[in-house]
Design an enzyme around this catalytic site. Structure first.
Site, PDB file in Angstrom:
ATOM      1  N   LYS A  79       0.867  -1.179   0.000  1.00 19.50           N
ATOM      2  CA  LYS A  79       0.000   0.000   0.000  1.00 19.50           C
ATOM      3  C   LYS A  79       0.900   1.224   0.000  1.00 19.50           C
ATOM      4  O   LYS A  79       2.048   1.166   0.453  1.00 19.50           O
ATOM      5  CB  LYS A  79      -0.862   0.017   1.270  1.00 19.50           C
ATOM      6  N   VAL A 180     -19.120   2.026  -4.736  1.00 19.32           N
ATOM      7  CA  VAL A 180     -19.431   0.652  -4.324  1.00 19.32           C
ATOM      8  C   VAL A 180     -20.887   0.552  -3.862  1.00 19.32           C
ATOM      9  O   VAL A 180     -21.669  -0.259  -4.380  1.00 19.32           O
ATOM     10  CB  VAL A 180     -18.482   0.177  -3.192  1.00 19.32           C
TER      11      VAL A 180
HETATM   12  P1  NAD Z   1     -16.785   6.678  -2.700  1.00 17.58           P
HETATM   13  O1  NAD Z   1     -15.959   7.825  -2.255  1.00 17.58           O
HETATM   14  O2  NAD Z   1     -17.212   6.574  -4.124  1.00 17.58           O
HETATM   15  O3  NAD Z   1     -18.117   6.576  -1.796  1.00 17.58           O
HETATM   16  C1  NAD Z   1     -18.122   6.674  -0.422  1.00 17.58           C
HETATM   17  C2  NAD Z   1     -19.429   7.346  -0.034  1.00 17.58           C
HETATM   18  O4  NAD Z   1     -19.578   7.278   1.371  1.00 17.58           O
HETATM   19  C3  NAD Z   1     -19.493   8.820  -0.425  1.00 17.58           C
HETATM   20  O5  NAD Z   1     -20.658   9.052  -1.194  1.00 17.58           O
HETATM   21  C4  NAD Z   1     -19.533   9.527   0.923  1.00 17.58           C
HETATM   22  O6  NAD Z   1     -20.294  10.741   0.881  1.00 17.58           O
HETATM   23  C5  NAD Z   1     -20.191   8.480   1.782  1.00 17.58           C
HETATM   24  N1  NAD Z   1     -20.020   8.672   3.229  1.00 17.58           N
HETATM   25  C6  NAD Z   1     -19.007   9.279   3.893  1.00 17.58           C
HETATM   26  N2  NAD Z   1     -19.268   9.284   5.218  1.00 17.58           N
HETATM   27  C7  NAD Z   1     -20.458   8.655   5.384  1.00 17.58           C
HETATM   28  C8  NAD Z   1     -21.251   8.343   6.509  1.00 17.58           C
HETATM   29  N3  NAD Z   1     -20.901   8.693   7.749  1.00 17.58           N
HETATM   30  N4  NAD Z   1     -22.432   7.695   6.319  1.00 17.58           N
HETATM   31  C9  NAD Z   1     -22.839   7.345   5.077  1.00 17.58           C
HETATM   32  N5  NAD Z   1     -22.121   7.616   3.969  1.00 17.58           N
HETATM   33  C10 NAD Z   1     -20.936   8.259   4.115  1.00 17.58           C
HETATM   34  O7  NAD Z   1     -15.960   5.370  -2.249  1.00 17.58           O
HETATM   35  P2  NAD Z   1     -16.146   3.892  -2.805  1.00 17.58           P
HETATM   36  O8  NAD Z   1     -15.212   3.669  -3.943  1.00 17.58           O
HETATM   37  O9  NAD Z   1     -17.596   3.594  -2.969  1.00 17.58           O
HETATM   38  O10 NAD Z   1     -15.560   3.054  -1.586  1.00 17.58           O
HETATM   39  C11 NAD Z   1     -16.327   2.858  -0.407  1.00 17.58           C
HETATM   40  C12 NAD Z   1     -15.505   2.076   0.610  1.00 17.58           C
HETATM   41  O11 NAD Z   1     -15.111   0.828   0.037  1.00 17.58           O
HETATM   42  C13 NAD Z   1     -14.203   2.776   1.042  1.00 17.58           C
HETATM   43  O12 NAD Z   1     -13.965   2.458   2.399  1.00 17.58           O
HETATM   44  C14 NAD Z   1     -13.146   2.106   0.174  1.00 17.58           C
HETATM   45  O13 NAD Z   1     -11.873   2.118   0.818  1.00 17.58           O
HETATM   46  C15 NAD Z   1     -13.685   0.684   0.104  1.00 17.58           C
HETATM   47  N6  NAD Z   1     -13.251  -0.040  -1.079  1.00 17.58           N
HETATM   48  C16 NAD Z   1     -13.466   0.458  -2.313  1.00 17.58           C
HETATM   49  C17 NAD Z   1     -13.030  -0.244  -3.425  1.00 17.58           C
HETATM   50  C18 NAD Z   1     -13.257   0.269  -4.814  1.00 17.58           C
HETATM   51  O14 NAD Z   1     -12.885  -0.437  -5.736  1.00 17.58           O
HETATM   52  N7  NAD Z   1     -13.860   1.425  -5.010  1.00 17.58           N
HETATM   53  C19 NAD Z   1     -12.366  -1.470  -3.265  1.00 17.58           C
HETATM   54  C20 NAD Z   1     -12.187  -1.991  -1.967  1.00 17.58           C
HETATM   55  C21 NAD Z   1     -12.639  -1.260  -0.882  1.00 17.58           C
END
Ligand code: NAD
Length: 351
Positions: A79, A180
């Protein structure tokens, strides 16, 4: 000094980068290498201190080892974190400098997008190194394949909870309507689940609701909603001493990384009878798809790998029930077993 750091877990390499010319300040950590090195995303965040950044990169690279090993990928965990505010400090010259560092590692570390970086940023990094995945040409957003993997883990959880028709008829509360969570809402609704979704960005939640028929709930409400399953798809550390007493679900399974604030919270969750799919198992879909798109394994193996998240999750839940260990402990033991076989292949035991 990383050796004395509480999060240090005999990481193989921890590289600090301070490039005065471009302003790049970063740490790259390789927790474990395998046949094809180590892989994990580039996180760009305004950390409040160097120690906070070090703590994050040590924890995240270790979690990547578990994620990659249990996803059946030929890479270990790595990472990187870039210290700064992506809105102001992310410049092409800084990203190119980062790309040159990755290139200098000669393939030991394969990077990709994470919080604060995007496929566009990977395109810039790719001008300096080939050891990068998740570019626009390769696949664009990894949100949809991550959601596909989470969906399979949710099917396993539903089965473990006694459902006989997948997630049909179950109520799933999704925290986060981003890449996601938004995609997952569509998959769940199409499979007949009742979906509630929360996001501090109301319009984002609303758009997902309009597209999928989900109901919007507030970010506060989602953690206390009476539902079958809570699916954290926003932040890490969401299952904690503060939130646990309010949970009114039978299971937790989502895409957010490091959902448990501490391993003790995993034990507390279990004591309350709430089944938990380890996040590093549920969220493996993005890297499974990313590595196929990078040509690191044959693309026809991608779908079976994605599908295997279901069986892996189910096996972990069943073993946890049978042994009384937490699902995280069971999954860690499975990953260590695979790593042990690995290292015995490279260094056969002396007899
Ligand atoms: P993203 O930034 O597209 O979406 C995250 C969403 O969560 C945003 O819309 C944000 O406003 C919302 N959010 C923030 N605080 C919040 C709260 N207190 N309550 C409800 N919603 C809240 O991110 P993503 O790509 O969808 O990823 C989401 C999670 O999954 C992250 O933790 C990321 O590390 C993990 N993840 C993502 C991937 C990927 O491929 N995108 C892969 C593995 C893990």
């Amino acid at each position: 000094m990383p050796f004395d750091h509480p999060e240090f877990d005999r990481h193989e390499r921890v590289c600090h980068i301070d490039d005065a010319r471009t302003g790049l300040r970063a740490i790259i950590a390789i927790h474990r290498s395998r046949e094809m090195g180590a892989a994990g995303g580039v996180r760009f965040r305004p950390y409040s201190s160097g120690d906070e950044a070090l703590c994050d990169v040590l924890r995240l690279s270790k979690a990547m080892t578990y994620k990659n090993v249990l996803a059946g990928l030929p890479v270990g965990g790595g990472k990187s974190v870039i210290l700064g505010d992506p809105a102001h400090d992310k410049t092409p010259s800084l990203l190119r400098a980062f790309g040159r560092v990755v290139d200098g590692m000669g393939g030991a570390y394969l990077c990709g997008p994470d919080v604060g970086t995007s496929p566009d940023d990977m395109d810039v990094i790719a001008t300096e190194t080939s050891h990068v995945g998740g570019t626009n040409r390769q696949m664009g957003s990894s949100g949809p394949p991550t959601a596909e993997g989470v969906f399979r883990a949710l099917l396993a959880l539903a089965r473990h909870l006694g459902a006989t028709n997948g997630v049909s008829g179950l109520h799933v509360a999704i925290q986060g309507a981003g890449a996601v969570g938004g995609h997952l809402a569509g998959l769940l609704a199409a499979a007949g689940a009742r979906v509630s979704v929360a996001d501090p960005d109301y319009f984002r939640a609303r758009a997902v609701a309009e597209r999928t028929g989900a109901e919007v709930v507030s970010p506060e409400e989602v953690l206390t909603l009476e539902a079958d399953i809570l699916s954290p798809c926003a932040l890490g550390g969401v299952i904690s001493e503060a939130t646990l007493p309010g949970l009114r679900v039978r299971g937790v399974c989502g895409g957010a990384n490091n959902q448990l604030a501490t391993e003790d919270d995993g034990r507390r969750l279990q004591a309350r009878g709430i089944a938990f799919v380890p996040d590093f198992v549920a969220s493996g879909g993005g890297i499974i798809a990313g590595m196929a798109a990078s040509g690191l394994y044959p693309s026809d193996e991608m779908q079976p790998r994605l599908d295997s998240i279901h069986d892996r999750a189910l096996e972990i839940l069943r073993r946890a029930d049978a042994t009384g260990e937490t699902p995280n402990a069971v999954a860690h033991a499975m990953a260590h077993e695979i790593l042990k076989i690995d290292s015995e292949r490279v260094n056969p035991p002396i007899v």
